[in-house]
Design an enzyme around this catalytic site. Structure first.
Site, PDB file in Angstrom:
ATOM      1  N   HIS A   4      85.828  72.060  74.697  1.00  0.00           N
ATOM      2  CA  HIS A   4      86.116  73.389  75.359  1.00  0.00           C
ATOM      3  C   HIS A   4      87.021  72.811  76.784  1.00  0.00           C
ATOM      4  O   HIS A   4      86.903  71.738  77.296  1.00  0.00           O
ATOM      5  CB  HIS A   4      84.928  73.724  76.024  1.00  0.00           C
ATOM      6  CG  HIS A   4      84.152  74.802  74.978  1.00  0.00           C
ATOM      7  ND1 HIS A   4      82.954  75.076  75.006  1.00  0.00           N
ATOM      8  CD2 HIS A   4      84.698  75.468  74.045  1.00  0.00           C
ATOM      9  CE1 HIS A   4      82.703  75.632  73.939  1.00  0.00           C
ATOM     10  NE2 HIS A   4      83.743  76.119  73.278  1.00  0.00           N
TER      11      HIS A   4
ATOM     12  N   ASP B  92      77.585  87.096  62.174  1.00  0.00           N
ATOM     13  CA  ASP B  92      78.070  88.306  61.228  1.00  0.00           C
ATOM     14  C   ASP B  92      77.187  89.651  61.934  1.00  0.00           C
ATOM     15  O   ASP B  92      77.194  90.490  61.552  1.00  0.00           O
ATOM     16  CB  ASP B  92      77.837  88.485  59.950  1.00  0.00           C
ATOM     17  CG  ASP B  92      78.976  89.271  59.099  1.00  0.00           C
ATOM     18  OD1 ASP B  92      79.707  89.789  59.832  1.00  0.00           O
ATOM     19  OD2 ASP B  92      78.982  88.904  57.941  1.00  0.00           O
TER      20      ASP B  92
ATOM     21  N   ASP C 132      82.574  93.796  57.784  1.00  0.00           N
ATOM     22  CA  ASP C 132      83.198  94.762  58.772  1.00  0.00           C
ATOM     23  C   ASP C 132      84.673  94.913  58.217  1.00  0.00           C
ATOM     24  O   ASP C 132      85.381  95.726  58.762  1.00  0.00           O
ATOM     25  CB  ASP C 132      83.373  93.840  60.039  1.00  0.00           C
ATOM     26  CG  ASP C 132      81.933  93.701  60.480  1.00  0.00           C
ATOM     27  OD1 ASP C 132      80.938  94.540  60.107  1.00  0.00           O
ATOM     28  OD2 ASP C 132      81.682  93.143  61.204  1.00  0.00           O
TER      29      ASP C 132
ATOM     30  N   HIS D  50      81.457  78.543  61.651  1.00  0.00           N
ATOM     31  CA  HIS D  50      80.513  79.660  61.183  1.00  0.00           C
ATOM     32  C   HIS D  50      80.676  80.858  62.169  1.00  0.00           C
ATOM     33  O   HIS D  50      80.717  80.619  63.544  1.00  0.00           O
ATOM     34  CB  HIS D  50      78.980  78.991  61.478  1.00  0.00           C
ATOM     35  CG  HIS D  50      78.617  77.829  60.532  1.00  0.00           C
ATOM     36  ND1 HIS D  50      77.800  77.224  60.805  1.00  0.00           N
ATOM     37  CD2 HIS D  50      79.293  77.435  59.512  1.00  0.00           C
ATOM     38  CE1 HIS D  50      77.542  76.218  59.795  1.00  0.00           C
ATOM     39  NE2 HIS D  50      78.556  76.350  59.215  1.00  0.00           N
TER      40      HIS D  50
ATOM     41  N   HIS E 113      90.108  79.782  68.004  1.00  0.00           N
ATOM     42  CA  HIS E 113      89.350  78.893  68.752  1.00  0.00           C
ATOM     43  C   HIS E 113      88.337  78.104  68.140  1.00  0.00           C
ATOM     44  O   HIS E 113      88.603  76.626  68.388  1.00  0.00           O
ATOM     45  CB  HIS E 113      88.526  79.642  69.863  1.00  0.00           C
ATOM     46  CG  HIS E 113      87.668  79.064  70.824  1.00  0.00           C
ATOM     47  ND1 HIS E 113      88.004  78.733  71.993  1.00  0.00           N
ATOM     48  CD2 HIS E 113      86.347  78.348  70.367  1.00  0.00           C
ATOM     49  CE1 HIS E 113      86.686  78.195  72.548  1.00  0.00           C
ATOM     50  NE2 HIS E 113      85.918  77.739  71.502  1.00  0.00           N
ATOM     51  N   GLU E 114      87.803  78.409  67.137  1.00  0.00           N
ATOM     52  CA  GLU E 114      86.720  77.612  66.366  1.00  0.00           C
ATOM     53  C   GLU E 114      87.706  76.494  65.733  1.00  0.00           C
ATOM     54  O   GLU E 114      87.083  75.354  65.673  1.00  0.00           O
ATOM     55  CB  GLU E 114      86.110  78.522  65.528  1.00  0.00           C
ATOM     56  CG  GLU E 114      85.065  79.579  66.124  1.00  0.00           C
ATOM     57  CD  GLU E 114      84.341  78.859  67.234  1.00  0.00           C
ATOM     58  OE1 GLU E 114      83.800  77.720  67.025  1.00  0.00           O
ATOM     59  OE2 GLU E 114      83.811  79.484  68.133  1.00  0.00           O
TER      60      GLU E 114
ATOM     61  N   ASP F 233      71.933  76.172  59.766  1.00  0.00           N
ATOM     62  CA  ASP F 233      72.159  74.634  60.426  1.00  0.00           C
ATOM     63  C   ASP F 233      71.142  74.878  61.840  1.00  0.00           C
ATOM     64  O   ASP F 233      70.457  75.992  61.872  1.00  0.00           O
ATOM     65  CB  ASP F 233      73.591  74.649  60.952  1.00  0.00           C
ATOM     66  CG  ASP F 233      74.176  75.775  61.950  1.00  0.00           C
ATOM     67  OD1 ASP F 233      73.231  76.611  62.408  1.00  0.00           O
ATOM     68  OD2 ASP F 233      75.187  75.707  62.373  1.00  0.00           O
TER      69      ASP F 233
ATOM     70  N   GLU G 198      77.972  90.440  64.853  1.00  0.00           N
ATOM     71  CA  GLU G 198      79.170  90.652  65.684  1.00  0.00           C
ATOM     72  C   GLU G 198      79.817  91.752  65.063  1.00  0.00           C
ATOM     73  O   GLU G 198      79.785  91.856  63.596  1.00  0.00           O
ATOM     74  CB  GLU G 198      80.183  89.774  66.056  1.00  0.00           C
ATOM     75  CG  GLU G 198      79.608  88.439  66.751  1.00  0.00           C
ATOM     76  CD  GLU G 198      78.830  88.865  68.116  1.00  0.00           C
ATOM     77  OE1 GLU G 198      78.764  89.995  68.233  1.00  0.00           O
ATOM     78  OE2 GLU G 198      77.824  87.859  68.457  1.00  0.00           O
TER      79      GLU G 198
ATOM     80  N   HIS H 166      88.050  73.377  67.444  1.00  0.00           N
ATOM     81  CA  HIS H 166      87.153  72.601  67.639  1.00  0.00           C
ATOM     82  C   HIS H 166      87.005  71.611  66.396  1.00  0.00           C
ATOM     83  O   HIS H 166      86.837  70.567  66.199  1.00  0.00           O
ATOM     84  CB  HIS H 166      85.683  73.295  67.281  1.00  0.00           C
ATOM     85  CG  HIS H 166      85.207  73.846  68.798  1.00  0.00           C
ATOM     86  ND1 HIS H 166      85.214  73.203  69.990  1.00  0.00           N
ATOM     87  CD2 HIS H 166      84.989  75.249  69.243  1.00  0.00           C
ATOM     88  CE1 HIS H 166      84.873  73.931  71.050  1.00  0.00           C
ATOM     89  NE2 HIS H 166      84.901  75.218  70.552  1.00  0.00           N
TER      90      HIS H 166
END
Lengths: 560, 89
Positions: A304, A100, A25, A97, A294-295, A71, A102, A298
């Site tokens: 969260h 894709d 993209d 991860h 955000h990821e 996974d 999106e 983690h």
């Protein structure tokens, strides 16, 4: 905020990451930049540093994948789940991860970086006007070779600035063909293919051979998505075909007919009823930067949050001017502590000694009251400097008639411009030191000054350097070898031969430095790295022309 | 007024996001993101078992804790999000 059970965190502060593959993209440099900025969100408020590895095992392995991607947690096609990441640890732990299926953008629609043409890699400008008609996507109108192109300014008819858009006819990515373009038709397992295909793969990525016979040459690459390509469905990467027939009716644009979820779709052949080929129409997409930040939260040990405005809230929402929420800062600092070094101190009024109590304090103070700071004298309070430049090996920061010097002794100043270079105006747009004879060149508006020690030449008009009259100011300077510099203004730069005090006649060009914004407000060289500044941020480009750091002027360069 | 005059819904080939009922979607959501453990669900009707899980989800998402599949809750469940569970066992 929440952390994972047992407060999982990295046992070292120098965290490494590796980007295993790319999404079709966006251009690779834009993806690299989005990830680098996402890491910076966390390194700004903790002692953590992030180093990119190009091979081997990194703490955080980053990849794009679709549906079942290796996974136990498959993705779910467009929208819905966007990405996931694992808390710190060995193996898959710490990895991130991204789905894709999106449409990955910077959150506001297609980001199309051009190649070739005459715009030196600038981004497409949508909409643009070509022969009186407005275009909101790349087009192959006006060409016989079918290559999609776009204008990089609003008006091609006036400016004639253009570049070619991502297309398999121009290049591929990944694979083993060094980015060579597709060759059509090509043979794969005895079959002939006239376009990119997902045959032979189970991950849904479109590929092509870069010679006419894959069976023999085994050369291939992945096809970049065109900006007009559909997302998901059963025709990923194909463009919409307008008009198309759906349930007997002709459609000239994307439609949500036939769907209960209101999503816009189109057919990729002219008859959906017959061919059943379709996909979702490109939309604003999801900001890779925001989702990655955000990821990575983690991957560093944050679970969260239930604060809706926090980055670690599980639902995606686009924000234009991102800043890390207090909740996220508290969470990450609970795990790793704050960033070392002094915190910015708010200005305080000077205490009046006559109003101080004359009895001694009964308890010893636990903190030292900071000395009052005059905001106009505190470089850390300056949002945007007029210019930054290296003089005698030290960085100098100029603002409104004052300057600060950052040396190995720390930050010194402010000093008054008028004391060292009395002829200069208060605002200096750009400055550089001639590396051969140490002369200082200063630019302000359409004038420039040359200081040799205390002797002055100027002011003279910058047009005397051969710059066009249309240039209203020089915004930044980069050394190019010992005797040349590049003078930046807007999206253009000129090469100045310093001893001749004249720019090369044919050396005007657009900014071609990949991975840096085109609207930088200052450019300078420091310790052999090139710095491109926009507002409070800088992009550092190393000698290999790779952007290896994006940071804050205030925290990184001034060490506030 | 913004709905098409005659709505027809077709099944698009290759569409991972199939048309599902609100109950099915909620069931899947609550399970996937850790609000409702699988064992808890087996053999029990959705309505009874999920009310607590729904309230937990509504609290996490800052919604009114009704325990019902109301409009804001369904909208939240359809909103794009991170795949990491909100509740861990």
């Amino acid at each position: 905020y929440q952390t994972f059970t047992g407060d999982l965190k990295w046992d070292h502060h120098d965290v490494t990451y590796r980007i295993l593959n790319y999404s079709p993209d966006m251009e690779e440099s834009l993806i690299d930049d989005a990830f680098a900025r996402a890491f910076k969100v966390w390194s700004d408020v903790t002692p953590l540093t992030f180093t990119r590895l190009y091979d081997g095992t990194a703490d955080i392995m980053i990849s794009f994948g679709r549906a079942d991607h290796g996974d136990p947690y498959p993705f779910d096609g467009k929208d819905g789940l966007l990405a996931h990441a694992y808390p710190p640890g060995e193996g898959v732990q710490g990895d991130a991860h991204f789905d894709d299926d999106e449409y990955w953008t910077l959150g506001t629609g297609p980001v199309v970086k051009t190649r070739y043409g005459n715009a030196e890699g600038a981004l497409c400008h949508f909409p643009f006007v070509f022969e009186g008609k407005s275009y909101s996507s790349c087009t192959s109108e006006g060409r016989t070779d079918n290559l999609p192109w776009c204008a990089t300014t609003a008006d091609y008819d006036n400016d004639k600035k253009y570049g070619f858009c991502p297309s398999e006819l121009l290049y591929t990515f990944g694979g083993n063909a060094n980015g060579a373009e597709c060759v059509f038709p090509f043979i794969f397992l005895g079959e002939t293919y006239n376009g990119c295909t997902t045959e032979g793969r189970n991950d849904g990525y479109r590929w092509c051979a870069t010679t006419n016979d894959f069976d023999m040459d085994k050369k291939y690459g992945f096809c970049p998505s065109r900006d007009t390509a559909v997302i998901g469905g059963n025709s990923e990467g194909e463009p919409c075909s307008f008009p198309f027939v759906f349930l007997g009716k002709k459609y000239y644009s994307c439609t949500s007919e036939g769907r209960g979820d209101g999503k816009l779709w189109c057919a990729t052949t002219n008859d959906y009823d017959q061919d059943k080929k379709w996909g979702f129409c490109p939309d604003r997409g999801y900001s890779l930067f925001l989702v990655a930040a955000h990821e990575f939260g983690h991957a560093l040990g944050l679970d969260h949050s239930n604060i809706q405005d926090a980055l670690m809230f599980p639902m995606y929402s686009y924000v234009e001017k991102f800043s890390l929420h207090k909740d996220d800062i508290e969470g990450i600092q609970y795990l790793y502590g704050p960033k070392p070094g002094p915190n910015p101190t708010p200005p305080q009024s000077t205490p009046d000694p006559s109003k101080q109590p004359d009895t001694p304090a009964t308890t010893a103070p636990t903190t030292t009251t900071p000395a009052p700071i005059d905001p106009s004298k505190d470089a850390c309070k300056v949002d945007k400097f007029d210019t930054i430049t290296e003089i005698d090996g030290d960085l100098h920061f100029f603002k409104d008639g004052q300057y600060w010097r950052m040396s190995n002794k720390g930050l010194q100043g402010p000093f008054f411009l008028s004391e060292r270079w009395p002829a200069l105006p208060a605002v200096v747009d750009a400055a550089f030191q001639d590396q051969l004879n140490k002369k200082m060149y200063f630019f302000s508006g359409t004038r420039f000054w040359v200081y040799t020690g205390q002797s002055l030449l100027g002011p003279r008009g910058i047009d005397k350097l051969g710059l066009p009259k249309s240039v209203s100011r020089v915004e930044g300077v980069l050394h190019k070898g010992k005797d040349k510099v590049l003078l930046f203004s807007g999206e253009n730069y000129w090469r100045l031969v310093v001893k001749d005090q004249m720019v090369d006649k044919m050396a005007v060009t657009n900014v071609v430095f990949g991975g840096v914004p085109s609207d930088v407000t200052d450019v300078f060289l420091y310790k052999r790295n090139m710095y491109f500044v926009r507002e409070r941020f800088y992009w550092r480009m190393n000698v290999n022309k790779q952007v290896d750091r994006v940071g804050y002027v205030k925290y990184d360069l001034l060490q506030c | 007024w913004c709905l098409p005059l005659s709505s027809v819904f077709v099944t698009f080939p290759g569409d991972i996001l199939k048309n599902v009922t609100d109950e099915e979607l909620a069931d899947r959501y609550l399970k996937r993101f850790g609000y409702m453990e699988e064992l808890q669900r087996s053999g029990i009707q959705f309505q009874g078992s999920s009310s607590k899980a729904l309230m937990k989800m509504q609290r996490q998402m800052g919604l009114e804790e009704t325990g019902l599949l109301d409009k804001p809750t369904m909208a939240a469940m359809k909103h794009p999000r991170c795949g990491v569970p909100d509740v861990r066992s």
